[in-house]
Scaffold this active site. Structure first.
Site, PDB file in Angstrom:
ATOM      1  N   ARG A 165       0.769  -1.317  -0.109  1.00  0.00           N
ATOM      2  CA  ARG A 165      -0.091   0.162  -0.182  1.00  0.00           C
ATOM      3  C   ARG A 165       0.576   1.226   0.143  1.00  0.00           C
ATOM      4  O   ARG A 165       0.665   2.424  -0.611  1.00  0.00           O
ATOM      5  CB  ARG A 165      -0.806  -0.148   1.162  1.00  0.00           C
ATOM      6  N   ASP A 225      -1.702  -4.139   3.668  1.00  0.00           N
ATOM      7  CA  ASP A 225      -1.851  -5.294   4.860  1.00  0.00           C
ATOM      8  C   ASP A 225      -3.260  -5.614   4.511  1.00  0.00           C
ATOM      9  O   ASP A 225      -4.216  -4.697   4.331  1.00  0.00           O
ATOM     10  CB  ASP A 225      -1.344  -4.463   6.057  1.00  0.00           C
ATOM     11  N   ILE A 243      -6.480   4.176  15.638  1.00  0.00           N
ATOM     12  CA  ILE A 243      -6.159   4.512  14.321  1.00  0.00           C
ATOM     13  C   ILE A 243      -6.911   3.605  13.081  1.00  0.00           C
ATOM     14  O   ILE A 243      -7.218   4.297  12.353  1.00  0.00           O
ATOM     15  CB  ILE A 243      -4.623   4.345  14.236  1.00  0.00           C
TER      16      ILE A 243
HETATM   17  N1  EPU Z   1      -6.824   7.117   6.488  1.00  0.00           N
HETATM   18  C1  EPU Z   1      -8.001   7.873   5.827  1.00  0.00           C
HETATM   19  N2  EPU Z   1      -7.598   8.582   4.545  1.00  0.00           N
HETATM   20  C2  EPU Z   1      -6.679   8.630   4.063  1.00  0.00           C
HETATM   21  C3  EPU Z   1      -5.633   8.033   4.705  1.00  0.00           C
HETATM   22  C4  EPU Z   1      -5.653   7.555   5.909  1.00  0.00           C
HETATM   23  O1  EPU Z   1      -8.983   7.778   6.356  1.00  0.00           O
HETATM   24  O2  EPU Z   1      -6.386   9.482   3.047  1.00  0.00           O
HETATM   25  C5  EPU Z   1      -6.759   6.753   7.716  1.00  0.00           C
HETATM   26  C6  EPU Z   1      -6.748   5.234   7.514  1.00  0.00           C
HETATM   27  O3  EPU Z   1      -7.671   4.430   7.120  1.00  0.00           O
HETATM   28  C7  EPU Z   1      -6.143   4.833   9.039  1.00  0.00           C
HETATM   29  C8  EPU Z   1      -5.615   5.980   9.483  1.00  0.00           C
HETATM   30  O4  EPU Z   1      -6.149   7.171   8.701  1.00  0.00           O
HETATM   31  O5  EPU Z   1      -7.444   4.602   9.882  1.00  0.00           O
HETATM   32  C9  EPU Z   1      -4.019   6.315   9.695  1.00  0.00           C
HETATM   33  O6  EPU Z   1      -3.583   5.917   8.531  1.00  0.00           O
HETATM   34  P1  EPU Z   1      -2.168   6.534   7.903  1.00  0.00           P
HETATM   35  O7  EPU Z   1      -2.523   7.239   6.630  1.00  0.00           O
HETATM   36  O8  EPU Z   1      -1.699   7.293   9.352  1.00  0.00           O
HETATM   37  O9  EPU Z   1      -1.290   5.165   7.914  1.00  0.00           O
HETATM   38  P2  EPU Z   1      -0.243   4.759   6.554  1.00  0.00           P
HETATM   39  O10 EPU Z   1       0.444   5.861   6.275  1.00  0.00           O
HETATM   40  O11 EPU Z   1      -1.332   4.072   5.595  1.00  0.00           O
HETATM   41  C10 EPU Z   1       1.513   4.400   7.847  1.00  0.00           C
HETATM   42  C11 EPU Z   1       2.650   2.822   8.398  1.00  0.00           C
HETATM   43  C12 EPU Z   1       1.613   1.836   9.048  1.00  0.00           C
HETATM   44  C13 EPU Z   1       1.206   2.506  10.396  1.00  0.00           C
HETATM   45  C14 EPU Z   1       0.401   3.774   9.932  1.00  0.00           C
HETATM   46  C15 EPU Z   1      -0.212   4.460  11.234  1.00  0.00           C
HETATM   47  C16 EPU Z   1       4.069   3.007   6.249  1.00  0.00           C
HETATM   48  C17 EPU Z   1       4.250   2.330   5.086  1.00  0.00           C
HETATM   49  N3  EPU Z   1       2.874   2.447   6.956  1.00  0.00           N
HETATM   50  O12 EPU Z   1       0.518   3.678   7.321  1.00  0.00           O
HETATM   51  O13 EPU Z   1       2.603   0.713   9.041  1.00  0.00           O
HETATM   52  O14 EPU Z   1       0.443   1.335  10.893  1.00  0.00           O
HETATM   53  O15 EPU Z   1       1.258   4.765   9.265  1.00  0.00           O
HETATM   54  O16 EPU Z   1       1.029   4.492  12.098  1.00  0.00           O
HETATM   55  O17 EPU Z   1       4.510   4.042   6.679  1.00  0.00           O
HETATM   56  C18 EPU Z   1       3.498  -1.205   9.175  1.00  0.00           C
HETATM   57  O18 EPU Z   1       4.640  -0.877   9.333  1.00  0.00           O
HETATM   58  O19 EPU Z   1       3.394  -2.488   9.437  1.00  0.00           O
HETATM   59  C19 EPU Z   1       2.149  -0.514   8.824  1.00  0.00           C
HETATM   60  C20 EPU Z   1       1.098  -0.901   8.581  1.00  0.00           C
END
Ligand code: EPU
Length: 432
Positions: free
Chosen positions: A106, A130, A342
């Protein structure tokens, strides 16, 4: 320099991890560079023509996936030495991320911002990632629209186009401090005309690392690591050398391992200041943890006390620590309540696997109530995602008999030499 091979045959080829209980863990383990930093830095290499050198890069399959994506767009990616990754970005990259590569991970969505900023257009398939809950990208899209991009979804592909003259700086207020949306906005804003202010930005250390990398490339960013990030757009960036911050989630994984198992370990290179709240929680559970000149020192007698935990955006307790903390609570004295703030409740799926090992956990919506017991029982269990897989291995250290964690390729996405490192601390684990 060689172009990256495909993932098959290198890492992530599946298999399982066998875990048996043993004596106290002891020794030192060197932390890898942060997965969630390197993936974004690799996306940022698309912003500048030339050769970027990254150091302290972990050998994990998510890095291979991002490398494959860069190669598909026309870059060359090589690993001249252990821990070093070199990316040569041509003047004309093809700003398109195909489904076969994006669906592996993702995080690939973070190429959208830098590509539209540098090339005026980008096509990125909607990401998979994931296996937990729904993960929309509306915040990414809205942030880029504020910078002037027009974005549409056509047959499963997100198409972004900059206006004539390129993106322009703007005020962006994120509804939620999304890590990915903050990174996309930041990487787009560095080449936008004028000033961008991102409010309610994510504050994770990996965002600060990305900003440090971009500033080194010539960007003008202040405030990264706080809720308000200000960016003065520049015309051009140049490739640089950069060494990654250590992986705080990997660090927490070894802390959880010594926590449930007992023992005394040192995490070489750990940044205690990135892990304040989680180490505080582990202290409340009965562990002793201190920063030391080499990183972080930790001791556990193996006897843990239950605590309540809520996940929150940084500096709160990260959602990625949660499966590890739940595994610890499953063998702690008392009852603990864990609340997920989250992600959707799908992130509790591994709880069923822990239940197969005899853990007493009840989930309701975003809450899990965990009644600790002295020991778990070894059983065959399945890794649904990176952290859940690691947590099952940790749980196996405190289970009678043998635990087999299948679908270990999920663990390979984020952990370099996980089994070797645990064995180095004296754990009875092996790869099958
Ligand atoms: N969200 C929205 N809209 C968006 C973006 C996010 O509703 O446009 C929601 C998501 O659905 C979620 C929340 O906001 O409920 C947090 O999402 P975030 O965008 O902060 O997460 P991410 O960038 O997709 C990164 C890490 C994850 C970690 C999360 C939260 C990476 C590659 N991944 O994901 O790490 O869980 O931040 O800290 O940086 C992992 O390393 O195993 C992993 C999944």
């Amino acid at each position: 320099m060689v172009a990256a091979e495909t993932t098959a045959g290198r890492l992530g080829t599946g298999g399982s991890i066998l875990v048996r209980p043993g004596g106290p863990l002891s020794g030192a383990v060197t932390l890898q560079g942060a997965k969630n930093s390197v993936l974004k830095l690799l996306a940022a290499t698309t912003l500048a023509e030339g050769t970027t050198t990254l150091r302290n890069v972990p050998a994990i399959s998510d890095v291979e996936s991002m490398g494959d994506l860069l190669v598909a767009m026309g870059a060359e990616v090589g690993r001249p030495a252990e821990g070093t990754l070199v990316v040569r970005t041509p003047a004309d990259l093809v700003p398109e991320a195909p489904y076969e590569l994006v669906e592996r991970m993702r995080a690939s969505i973070v190429v959208l911002g830098p590509l539209v900023a540098r090339y005026g257009q980008a096509r990125v398939s909607l990401p998979g990632g994931d296996d937990f809950g729904s993960r929309p990208i509306d915040l990414h899209v809205r942030a880029l629209e504020h910078l002037g991009a027009s974005i549409s979804l056509v047959h499963g592909v997100v198409e972004a186009r900059a206006p004539r003259g390129g993106l322009r700086g703007a005020g962006i207020v994120l509804e939620f401090p999304s890590v990915g949306a903050t990174e996309n906005a930041l990487m787009a804003a560095v080449l936008a005309r004028g000033t961008t202010v991102i409010d309610n930005a994510a504050r994770e250390p990996e965002i600060a690392d990305l900003a440090a990398f971009l500033n080194r490339m010539g960007a003008r960013i202040v405030g990264a690591g706080s809720s308000t990030i200000q960016v003065e757009g520049v015309e051009e960036l140049s490739p640089v050398e950069h060494s990654l911050i250590p992986d705080r989630i990997e660090a927490a994984t070894f802390l959880a391992a010594v926590g449930v198992n007992g023992g005394e370990i040192t995490l070489l290179g750990a940044r205690a200041d990135h892990m304040d709240l989680v180490t505080h929680k582990l202290g409340q559970m009965g562990m002793r943890i201190s920063p030391c000149s080499e990183g972080l020192w930790a001791y556990s007698s193996g006897k843990l006390r239950s605590v309540d935990i809520s996940t929150l955006p940084y500096p709160g307790v990260a959602t990625d620590y949660k499966p590890l903390l739940v595994a610890m609570l499953a063998v702690a004295d008392g009852v603990g309540i864990v609340t997920e703030n989250i992600f959707s409740s799908g992130r509790f799926r591994y709880v069923d696997e822990l239940g197969r090992m005899g853990a007493q956990i009840r989930t309701e919506g975003h809450h899990a109530v965990i009644r600790g017991r002295e020991r778990l029982q070894g059983a065959p269990v399945r890794a649904h995602d990176i952290r859940a897989g690691a947590a099952l291995v940790v749980a196996g250290l405190r289970a009678e008999g043998e635990t087999e964690v299948t679908e270990a390729h999920h663990i390979d996405r984020g952990y370099e030499r996980f089994v070797d490192k645990l064995r180095g601390l004296g754990a009875d684990v092996e790869r099958k």
